[in-house]
Design a protein around this motif. Structure first.
Motif, mmCIF file in Angstrom:
data_model
loop_
_atom_site.group_PDB
_atom_site.id
_atom_site.type_symbol
_atom_site.label_atom_id
_atom_site.label_comp_id
_atom_site.label_asym_id
_atom_site.label_seq_id
_atom_site.Cartn_x
_atom_site.Cartn_y
_atom_site.Cartn_z
ATOM 1 N N CYS A 195 16.170 -9.431 10.372
ATOM 2 C CA CYS A 195 17.573 -9.878 10.269
ATOM 3 C C CYS A 195 18.419 -9.287 11.398
ATOM 4 N N ARG A 196 18.194 -7.998 11.689
ATOM 5 C CA ARG A 196 18.971 -7.349 12.763
ATOM 6 C C ARG A 196 18.693 -8.006 14.120
ATOM 7 N N ILE A 197 17.419 -8.244 14.405
ATOM 8 C CA ILE A 197 17.032 -8.857 15.687
ATOM 9 C C ILE A 197 17.617 -10.261 15.813
ATOM 10 N N GLN A 198 17.651 -10.986 14.690
ATOM 11 C CA GLN A 198 18.154 -12.366 14.695
ATOM 12 C C GLN A 198 19.682 -12.435 14.596
ATOM 13 N N GLY A 199 20.322 -11.257 14.495
ATOM 14 C CA GLY A 199 21.790 -11.223 14.415
ATOM 15 C C GLY A 199 22.330 -11.734 13.093
ATOM 16 N N LEU A 200 21.529 -11.576 12.018
ATOM 17 C CA LEU A 200 21.963 -12.045 10.695
ATOM 18 C C LEU A 200 22.673 -10.919 9.959
ATOM 19 N N SER A 201 23.597 -11.293 9.083
ATOM 20 C CA SER A 201 24.342 -10.288 8.293
ATOM 21 C C SER A 201 24.146 -10.552 6.812
ATOM 22 N N PRO A 202 23.002 -10.106 6.262
ATOM 23 C CA PRO A 202 22.729 -10.381 4.841
ATOM 24 C C PRO A 202 23.753 -9.747 3.913
ATOM 25 N N ARG A 203 23.860 -10.306 2.721
ATOM 26 C CA ARG A 203 24.721 -9.742 1.685
ATOM 27 C C ARG A 203 23.999 -8.553 1.056
ATOM 28 N N ILE A 204 24.727 -7.539 0.665
ATOM 29 C CA ILE A 204 24.139 -6.367 0.025
ATOM 30 C C ILE A 204 24.575 -6.343 -1.442
ATOM 31 N N ASP A 205 23.587 -6.334 -2.337
ATOM 32 C CA ASP A 205 23.854 -6.312 -3.776
ATOM 33 C C ASP A 205 23.908 -4.850 -4.235
ATOM 34 N N GLU A 206 25.109 -4.394 -4.588
ATOM 35 C CA GLU A 206 25.293 -2.978 -4.952
ATOM 36 C C GLU A 206 24.558 -2.612 -6.245
ATOM 37 N N THR A 207 24.195 -3.619 -7.073
ATOM 38 C CA THR A 207 23.463 -3.297 -8.316
ATOM 39 C C THR A 207 22.042 -2.804 -8.004
ATOM 40 N N ASN A 208 21.573 -3.027 -6.764
ATOM 41 C CA ASN A 208 20.246 -2.517 -6.371
ATOM 42 C C ASN A 208 20.214 -0.987 -6.343
ATOM 43 N N GLU A 209 21.393 -0.367 -6.354
ATOM 44 C CA GLU A 209 21.469 1.102 -6.335
ATOM 45 C C GLU A 209 21.691 1.675 -7.737
ATOM 46 N N SER A 210 21.842 0.795 -8.731
ATOM 47 C CA SER A 210 22.122 1.257 -10.089
ATOM 48 C C SER A 210 20.859 1.799 -10.758
ATOM 49 N N LEU A 211 20.960 3.023 -11.264
ATOM 50 C CA LEU A 211 19.809 3.644 -11.926
ATOM 51 C C LEU A 211 19.678 3.206 -13.387
ATOM 52 N N CYS A 212 20.538 2.277 -13.802
ATOM 53 C CA CYS A 212 20.423 1.735 -15.165
ATOM 54 C C CYS A 212 19.219 0.794 -15.255
ATOM 55 N N LEU A 213 18.847 0.196 -14.111
ATOM 56 C CA LEU A 213 17.745 -0.753 -14.107
ATOM 57 C C LEU A 213 16.432 -0.038 -13.811
ATOM 58 N N ARG A 214 15.422 -0.346 -14.600
ATOM 59 C CA ARG A 214 14.141 0.354 -14.491
ATOM 60 C C ARG A 214 13.501 0.194 -13.109
ATOM 61 N N ARG A 215 13.513 -1.031 -12.576
ATOM 62 C CA ARG A 215 12.908 -1.270 -11.265
ATOM 63 C C ARG A 215 13.588 -0.416 -10.192
ATOM 64 N N ASN A 216 14.896 -0.279 -10.302
ATOM 65 C CA ASN A 216 15.629 0.547 -9.327
ATOM 66 C C ASN A 216 15.220 2.015 -9.423
ATOM 67 N N ARG A 217 14.993 2.484 -10.651
ATOM 68 C CA ARG A 217 14.562 3.881 -10.816
ATOM 69 C C ARG A 217 13.174 4.089 -10.204
ATOM 70 N N VAL A 218 12.322 3.081 -10.357
ATOM 71 C CA VAL A 218 10.980 3.161 -9.747
ATOM 72 C C VAL A 218 11.118 3.239 -8.225
ATOM 73 N N ARG A 219 11.996 2.402 -7.671
ATOM 74 C CA ARG A 219 12.164 2.350 -6.212
ATOM 75 C C ARG A 219 12.851 3.593 -5.655
ATOM 76 N N LEU A 220 13.916 4.027 -6.350
ATOM 77 C CA LEU A 220 14.760 5.100 -5.807
ATOM 78 C C LEU A 220 14.323 6.511 -6.202
ATOM 79 N N GLU A 221 13.601 6.624 -7.323
ATOM 80 C CA GLU A 221 13.215 7.960 -7.810
ATOM 81 C C GLU A 221 11.700 8.175 -7.810
#
Length: 249
Positions: A187-213
């Motif tokens: 995306c950076r090389i192609q000059g794209l500006s993707p949207r960032i979903d802030e819920t991806n940082e929420s530790l309430c979701l199990r998948r996020n805890r697996v990824r972040l912790e």
């Protein structure tokens, strides 16, 4: 240059192996780095492989104005690439309440129902998803923790039906051996500006805890644990395919 070539090649290989040349592909785009890399890579190789594209985005209405802005952003991306699209809005919160589902399960259910509906309506050859190697590793770990068998350790397949009820519709995941870091770099090389979903940082979701912790903790024991788990999923997938082929005989 290398990363562009890698993604374009992965997409070409997947489409050819799935025998989707000349077909209509329903491309699911959330607006994040993975799906943005996917839609642009597909768009880049579409003429060479002679397939058509129809874009799809479901606004889950879980993040207020941010969800609306995501939908508008994705709609603009499809328009700029001259890809016909279907953008719909669905109250996932009400589905959670009605059926007593977690946010992850309700969102997935709504999303696949939406995508399979478009595939049927448009006569799509397959639904294309932007799942990456990181998604695969997270899925495999979650399945291991649940006490899964061989098919759970195999995780997601590049081509399959997944949770779809309709066996005439296939799911294609061309980026399954590409890392999340690589889609962001693309995306950076192609000059794209993707949207960032802030819920991806929420530790309430199990998948996020697996990824972040959990994964960072495992990396202290083996810095290459993601690659190791990905290899494990591949081995389990091959073993599973062999067992199924023997049973069919």
């Amino acid at each position: 240059e290398q990363i562009l070539e890698k993604l374009h090649n992965q997409v070409k290989i997947a489409v050819r192996q799935a025998k989707l040349t000349g077909k209509l592909l329903i491309v699911a785009v959330s607006g994040g780095p993975d799906s943005m890399a996917l839609v642009h890579a597909l768009h880049h190789v579409r003429k060479e492989l002679d397939f058509k594209m129809h874009g799809a985005h479901l606004d889950h209405q879980l993040r207020g104005n941010a969800s609306k802005l995501d939908a508008q952003y994705v709609s603009d991306v499809f328009a700029s690439l001259r890809i016909e699209s279907t953008i719909e809005h669905f109250n996932v919160g009400s589905l959670m309440e009605e059926q007593g589902l977690s946010m992850e399960v309700a969102a997935r259910k709504a999303r696949y129902r939406f995508l399979s509906g478009i595939a049927k309506q448009k006569g799509g050859g397959a639904i294309v998803l932007g799942h990456t190697m990181d998604d695969q590793v997270e899925t495999v770990l979650m399945n291991i923790m649940r006490g899964s068998g061989l098919s759970g350790i195999a995780g997601m397949s590049i081509l399959g039906h997944g949770p779809l009820k309709d066996k005439n519709i296939q799911l294609l995941r061309p980026l399954l051996s590409v890392s999340r870091e690589e889609t962001s770099l693309y995306c950076r090389i192609q000059g794209l500006s993707p949207r960032i979903d802030e819920t991806n940082e929420s530790l309430c979701l199990r998948r996020n805890r697996v990824r972040l912790e959990l994964i960072p903790e495992l990396e202290k024991y083996n810095p290459s644990v993601k690659k190791a788990l990905f290899r494990l999923s591949r081995s389990a997938s091959h073993a599973n395919s062999f067992i199924e082929s023997e049973i069919d005989l």
